[in-house]
Design an enzyme around this catalytic site. Structure first.
Site, short mmCIF file in Angstrom:
data_model
loop_
_atom_site.label_atom_id
_atom_site.label_comp_id
_atom_site.label_asym_id
_atom_site.label_seq_id
_atom_site.Cartn_x
_atom_site.Cartn_y
_atom_site.Cartn_z
N ARG A 291 0.86 -1.18 0.00
CA ARG A 291 0.00 0.00 0.00
C ARG A 291 0.89 1.23 0.00
NH1 ARG A 291 -2.25 0.67 5.53
NH2 ARG A 291 -0.78 2.39 5.67
N HIS A 295 -3.61 4.43 4.82
CA HIS A 295 -4.71 3.47 4.94
C HIS A 295 -6.00 4.09 4.41
CE1 HIS A 295 -7.31 0.37 6.56
NE2 HIS A 295 -7.99 1.30 7.21
N TYR A 304 3.83 5.63 11.69
CA TYR A 304 4.19 4.24 11.99
C TYR A 304 5.10 3.57 10.96
CZ TYR A 304 0.13 3.57 8.88
OH TYR A 304 -0.76 3.62 7.84
#
Length: 400
Positions: A291, A295, A304
Site C-alpha cells: 500500500r 490506509h 508508523y
C-alpha cells in the site's frame, strides 16, 4: 498449486542490476520491467490492453478521489495506489455473473466491471450510490472488517444448492485474517465445499499494524490448510500472475466432482478430503503487494512507517510493469499508451460529474435504517424537515 509450490512460477531473478525483491516466495509471470519470467496466460491482445486500461483508470480515480477528499467534496476515502493489479486482474479472471464481495479498497473490481457513474456518489455520502453496483454483481463495500466474508460463503453455498454455475469471490485485507468472521467463513467453505475464491490483499499493513504482528503463521496463505483447502501466494503487483491464479481458483471452485472426491479434478491429497462431498473446492489466495499511500485519507502513515520502506516496492509497481510487457510484446506503442491515459481521464471525469449532479434529499438518511421505520426515527425525520422548512436549506449548507 499449494502454498509450498507458490514460487514455482517466479522464474528466478539473476540479473545483478535487478531491484531487490521484497515479496519472498510467490508465483510470478512478469519481472519488474515487464519481462516474461513465467507462463503468460492465454489471453487476447485486447484483454491484455483492457487489464492495463482498467489499472490506469483505477489509479486515475484514486488520484482524483484523494484530491476531492482534500477539497471536502467527498468523505473519507481508501486509496488503492500500488494494489490495482490484484483487484483488476482478479475481476477479469471471473465471469461477469460471478458476484464480488469487496472490502473498501478494491476499486479496480468496480472499474473492471464497467465503473458505473453512481459509484462515487457513495463516497459523497449517498447510500443509494451503491445501487449501481447491484447491476454489475458487486456487493456494496463493507466497512466492518471481514464481516462480508460469511455473506460471500453463504452466496456460494446457495449457488451450489441451486446448481448455479457461479463462483463467489471475496476480497479483504491481511488484517481481516485476525477477525473471527474470516475463520468462520473459511471453515464453512471448507466443510461444505462452497464454490468460493478468497483474495487476501497482504499489503503489509493493517492500518498501523505490520503483517508480522498480525499472525505467527509463516504466510497468510498457510491458513487455508486448517480448513482443508489450498492456499497460494502470488505477486499481487503482477496482473498476469494474479489473473492466472484467480482463473485457476475459479475453475476449481466451479468444477463439480463425485461425492467424496476432489472437486477440482486434482489428485493431490494435500488439498484435504472433500468433507462435504459437494464437489467444489475453494482457494485462499494471498496477493503480496504494498500500500503506497495511507490506509485512508484520515490516516497519517508517517507515524508508523518510514518513507524509505516503500522504495523496494516501487520497482514492482503494477502499471509500469504491465506497460513494459505490452511494449515488449509489440501490443502497445506510445499512441496506444497515450490514448489509454486520455480515456482514463475522461472516464473518471464523467463519474465525478455524475456524482456531483446527484440530487440530495435529507429525508433519505432515515429511509433504510430499518425495513420499517420506528416512531423515534419518524420523529427525527419530521423534526429535520420542519427545521429545514423553518430556516431554509441555506442554513444547513456548509460554505464552500
Amino acid at each position: 498449486m499449494s502454498d509450498a509450490d507458490a514460487g514455482s512460477g517466479s522464474g528466478g531473478e539473476t540479473d545483478a542490476d535487478a531491484p531487490p525483491d521484497p515479496m519472498g516466495d510467490v508465483y510470478r509471470v512478469l519481472g519488474p520491467d515487464g519481462e516474461v519470467v513465467g507462463e503468460v496466460p492465454d489471453l487476447s491482445e485486447e484483454t491484455f490492453v483492457d487489464i492495463y486500461r482498467d489499472m490506469v483508470t483505477a489509479r486515475r480515480f484514486d488520484e482524483r478521489a484523494i484530491s476531492l477528499q482534500r477539497q471536502g467534496r467527498i468523505g473519507t476515502y481508501a486509496a488503492i495506489e500500488g494494489q490495482e493489479a490484484s483487484s483488476v486482474a482478479a475481476t477479469h479472471a471471473l465471469r461477469e455473473d460471478d458476484p464480488i464481495f469487496y472490502q473498501y479498497r478494491e476499486h479496480g473490481a468496480v472499474v473492471a466491471r464497467g465503473f458505473p457513474a453512481e459509484y462515487l456518489a457513495y463516497w459523497m455520502g449517498h447510500e443509494s450510490g451503491t445501487a449501481g453496483l447491484a447491476d454489475i454483481d458487486v456487493f456494496p463495500l463493507n466497512i466492518g472488517i471481514a464481516a462480508h466474508i460469511p455473506h460471500a460463503v453463504g452466496a456460494a453455498m446457495a449457488f451450489d444448492y441451486r446448481g448455479d454455475d457461479r463462483v463467489a469471490c471475496a476480497h479483504f485485507g491481511d488484517g481481516a485474517t485476525s477477525e473471527g468472521d474470516f475463520h468462520e467463513a473459511l471453515n464453512f467453505a471448507g466443510v461444505f465445499d462452497a464454490p468460493s475464491v478468497f483474495v487476501c490483499h497482504n499489503n503489509q499493513w493493517a492500518i498501523s499494524i505490520p503483517r508480522e504482528d498480525q499472525t505467527a503463521s509463516p504466510t497468510l496463505a498457510a491458513k487455508a490448510e486448517a480448513y482443508g483447502f489450498e492456499g497460494v501466494r502470488v505477486d499481487g503487483m503482477d496482473p498476469l500472475a494474479v489473473y492466472a491464479i484467480v482463473a485457476e481458483a475459479a475453475r476449481k471452485a466451479r468444477t463439480a466432482g463425485e461425492a467424496g472426491g476432489d472437486g477440482a479434478g486434482d489428485t493431490d491429497d494435500e488439498d484435504g478430503p472433500d468433507a462435504g462431498g459437494y464437489g467444489h473446492r475453494p482457494t485462499l489466495i494471498e496477493t503480496v503487494e504494498y500500500r503506497f499511500g495511507a490506509h485512508t485519507t484520515a490516516d497519517d502513515p508517517s507515524v508508523y512507517r518510514d518513507d524509505e520502506e516503500s522504495e523496494p516496492w516501487r520497482a514492482w509497481d503494477p502499471i509500469p510493469r504491465m506497460e513494459g510487457f505490452l511494449r515488449r510484446e509489440g501490443v502497445a506503442d506510445d499512441d496506444l499508451i497515450e490514448s489509454v491515459r486520455e480515456e482514463a481521464d475522461d472516464r473518471v471525469a464523467g463519474v465525478i460529474d455524475a456524482a456531483e449532479r446527484f440530487e440530495v434529499d435529507p429525508a433519505d438518511m432515515f429511509a433504510d435504517v430499518y425495513a420499517e421505520t420506528t416512531p423515534e426515527l419518524e420523529r427525527q425525520r419530521e423534526g429535520l424537515l420542519a427545521a429545514i422548512e423553518r430556516h431554509g436549506e441555506d442554513a444547513f449548507l456548509r460554505e464552500e
